[in-house]
Write a protein that holds these residues in place. Structure first.
Motif, PDB file in Angstrom:
ATOM      1  N   LYS A 129       0.834  -1.033   0.002  1.00  0.00           N
ATOM      2  CA  LYS A 129       0.045  -0.086  -0.067  1.00  0.00           C
ATOM      3  C   LYS A 129       0.886   1.200  -0.088  1.00  0.00           C
ATOM      4  N   PRO A 130       0.375   2.333  -0.897  1.00  0.00           N
ATOM      5  CA  PRO A 130       1.440   3.346  -0.680  1.00  0.00           C
ATOM      6  C   PRO A 130       1.351   4.165   0.685  1.00  0.00           C
ATOM      7  N   ASP A 131       2.281   4.892   0.720  1.00  0.00           N
ATOM      8  CA  ASP A 131       2.537   5.327   2.175  1.00  0.00           C
ATOM      9  C   ASP A 131       1.709   6.677   2.524  1.00  0.00           C
ATOM     10  N   PHE A 132       0.284   6.263   2.410  1.00  0.00           N
ATOM     11  CA  PHE A 132      -0.452   7.588   2.571  1.00  0.00           C
ATOM     12  C   PHE A 132      -0.130   8.336   4.004  1.00  0.00           C
ATOM     13  N   ASP A 133       0.089   7.316   4.921  1.00  0.00           N
ATOM     14  CA  ASP A 133       0.350   8.240   6.372  1.00  0.00           C
ATOM     15  C   ASP A 133       1.458   9.329   6.248  1.00  0.00           C
ATOM     16  N   LEU A 134       2.435   8.963   5.343  1.00  0.00           N
ATOM     17  CA  LEU A 134       3.670  10.015   5.282  1.00  0.00           C
ATOM     18  C   LEU A 134       3.116  11.275   4.825  1.00  0.00           C
ATOM     19  N   VAL A 135       2.258  11.150   3.656  1.00  0.00           N
ATOM     20  CA  VAL A 135       1.641  12.411   3.022  1.00  0.00           C
ATOM     21  C   VAL A 135       0.945  13.241   4.004  1.00  0.00           C
ATOM     22  N   TYR A 136      -0.103  12.412   4.760  1.00  0.00           N
ATOM     23  CA  TYR A 136      -1.154  13.001   5.665  1.00  0.00           C
ATOM     24  C   TYR A 136      -0.506  13.279   6.985  1.00  0.00           C
ATOM     25  N   SER A 137       0.681  13.004   7.158  1.00  0.00           N
ATOM     26  CA  SER A 137       1.498  13.657   8.468  1.00  0.00           C
ATOM     27  C   SER A 137       1.712  14.983   8.195  1.00  0.00           C
ATOM     28  N   TYR A 138       2.352  15.203   6.966  1.00  0.00           N
ATOM     29  CA  TYR A 138       2.729  16.608   6.675  1.00  0.00           C
ATOM     30  C   TYR A 138       1.451  17.411   6.160  1.00  0.00           C
ATOM     31  N   PHE A 139       0.667  16.883   5.681  1.00  0.00           N
ATOM     32  CA  PHE A 139      -0.630  17.662   5.329  1.00  0.00           C
ATOM     33  C   PHE A 139      -2.013  17.011   5.826  1.00  0.00           C
ATOM     34  N   PRO A 140      -2.204  17.493   7.096  1.00  0.00           N
ATOM     35  CA  PRO A 140      -3.422  16.684   7.810  1.00  0.00           C
ATOM     36  C   PRO A 140      -4.645  17.113   6.956  1.00  0.00           C
ATOM     37  N   ARG A 141      -4.739  18.288   6.393  1.00  0.00           N
ATOM     38  CA  ARG A 141      -5.932  18.811   5.615  1.00  0.00           C
ATOM     39  C   ARG A 141      -6.178  17.705   4.540  1.00  0.00           C
ATOM     40  N   LEU A 142      -5.094  17.096   4.031  1.00  0.00           N
ATOM     41  CA  LEU A 142      -5.473  16.287   2.838  1.00  0.00           C
ATOM     42  C   LEU A 142      -6.237  14.936   3.477  1.00  0.00           C
ATOM     43  N   PHE A 143      -5.757  14.502   4.674  1.00  0.00           N
ATOM     44  CA  PHE A 143      -6.446  13.442   5.141  1.00  0.00           C
ATOM     45  C   PHE A 143      -7.762  13.769   5.388  1.00  0.00           C
ATOM     46  N   GLU A 144      -8.338  14.936   5.697  1.00  0.00           N
ATOM     47  CA  GLU A 144      -9.867  15.118   6.069  1.00  0.00           C
ATOM     48  C   GLU A 144     -10.506  15.188   4.933  1.00  0.00           C
ATOM     49  N   ARG A 145      -9.603  15.537   3.653  1.00  0.00           N
ATOM     50  CA  ARG A 145     -10.302  15.737   2.259  1.00  0.00           C
ATOM     51  C   ARG A 145     -10.157  14.431   1.405  1.00  0.00           C
ATOM     52  N   ARG A 146      -9.709  13.353   1.983  1.00  0.00           N
ATOM     53  CA  ARG A 146      -9.166  12.367   0.989  1.00  0.00           C
ATOM     54  C   ARG A 146     -10.172  11.688   0.312  1.00  0.00           C
ATOM     55  N   LYS A 147     -11.578  11.710   0.642  1.00  0.00           N
ATOM     56  CA  LYS A 147     -12.518  11.196  -0.073  1.00  0.00           C
ATOM     57  C   LYS A 147     -13.065  12.159  -1.075  1.00  0.00           C
ATOM     58  N   GLY A 148     -12.553  13.637  -0.958  1.00  0.00           N
ATOM     59  CA  GLY A 148     -13.322  14.269  -1.820  1.00  0.00           C
ATOM     60  C   GLY A 148     -12.306  14.597  -3.262  1.00  0.00           C
TER      61      GLY A 148
END
Ligand SMILES: Nc1ncnc2c1ncn2[C@@H]1O[C@H](COP(=O)(O)OP(=O)(O)OP(=O)(O)O)[C@@H](O)[C@H]1O
Ligand SMILES: [Mg+2]
Length: 276
Positions: A129-148
């Motif tokens: 699985k791609p390391d989404f957590d790495l990206v979301y750790s720097y950009f929490p906003r993207l985690f909130e919007r990940r399904k958008g």
């Protein structure tokens, strides 16, 4: 790759770039990026900043651009032998001007799309699985919007996603083209703070193209200023921030504190001749 102990992750030596066989955009440009550092590449519209990045990442051909002479070495090896996707796999990511994201895909799908090119590197043959957590750790906003859908993100969030898409490849070197473009001062500040963190925490080297010299020099270790396809001034970020010409032409701190265009400054031509 050749693991020869070089201090530079990127060395550009005397390159010339010509578009459509007639327009010469770069005229003998040289610069280097020391490993683990952020190097700012500054200059006004049309100076050749984006062209320099495209010459490194191999994207010139898409625009009928030709690297007519000179060399680009990434980790000591000429990039000429590699296709753009191979360079991404070798750890060289290019975040293009204007936050290119797939607007009809969700945030998460955009990140997944970036990993397709990475088979064989950091994804265990494309299985992991791609390391989404790495990206979301720097950009929490993207985690909130990940399904958008990415098309509905704000300009700043799209810039975060564009950087996130580069980050998911766990690059050694990121070429960043004008991350501040069209963003509010507050968002610019937020994004540059994250850029500085990625560099400090992950040791990722960056070649950072900006028209906003103030924000770029605040995070960069060193910088280059270009005009008409070549470098006219270079030095440590601290030195450049204090340089009288840079302050006058790029930081808008001439004379009475009002922003000035270098075109308005009488002694510019004389100085420029002296610099080139
Ligand atoms: N695809 C192209 N075809 C022809 N000429 C081009 C092409 N791309 C850029 N140029 C020309 O090359 C020069 C450098 O352009 P470049 O986009 O590298 O500048 P830049 O420093 O990134 O400018 P900006 O700050 O506006 O993004 C300009 O004169 C531009 O008109
Ligand atoms: Mg540009």
């Amino acid at each position: 790759m050749n693991q020869q102990a070089t201090d530079f992750v990127l060395e550009i030596n005397n390159i010339e770039v010509i578009y459509n066989k007639v327009v010469q955009a770069l005229r003998g440009l040289s610069l280097s990026v020391p490993r683990g550092q952020i190097v700012a590449l500054l200059g006004s519209n049309g100076a050749g900043k984006s062209t320099t990045l495209k010459a490194v990442s191999g994207l010139l051909a898409l625009e009928d651009g030709l690297l007519a002479s000179g060399s680009v070495r990434y980790n000591g090896q000429s990039t000429a032998q590699y296709a753009p996707q191979q360079l991404v796999r070798l750890g060289l990511s290019h975040v293009m001007e204007g936050r290119r994201v797939f607007e009809d895909l969700t945030v998460e799908e955009n990140l997944i799309a970036s990993t397709y090119a990475l088979t064989g590197r950091n994804t265990q043959g494309g299985q992991a699985k791609p390391d989404f957590d790495l990206v979301y750790s720097y950009f929490p906003r993207l985690f909130e919007r990940r399904k958008g859908l990415a098309g509905y993100l704000s300009g700043g969030e799209q810039q975060m996603l564009a950087i996130g898409r580069a980050l998911i490849a766990q690059p050694e070197l990121i070429l960043l083209d004008e991350p501040s473009l069209g963003l509010s001062p507050k968002l610019t500040e937020d994004i540059f703070a994250i850029i500085a963190r990625i560099n400090a925490e992950r040791g990722t080297s960056m070649l950072l193209v900006e028209q906003n010299a103030t924000v770029a020099l605040a995070v960069a270790h060193s910088g280059y200023i270009m005009e008409n396809g070549k470098i006219v001034i270079d030095g440590s970020a601290e030195r450049l921030s204090q340089d009288a010409d840079v302050r006058e032409f790029y930081l808008g701190m001439g004379g009475g504190g009002e922003a000035k265009s270098f075109k308005d400054i009488k002694h510019y031509k004389r100085r420029k001749r002296w610099l080139s």
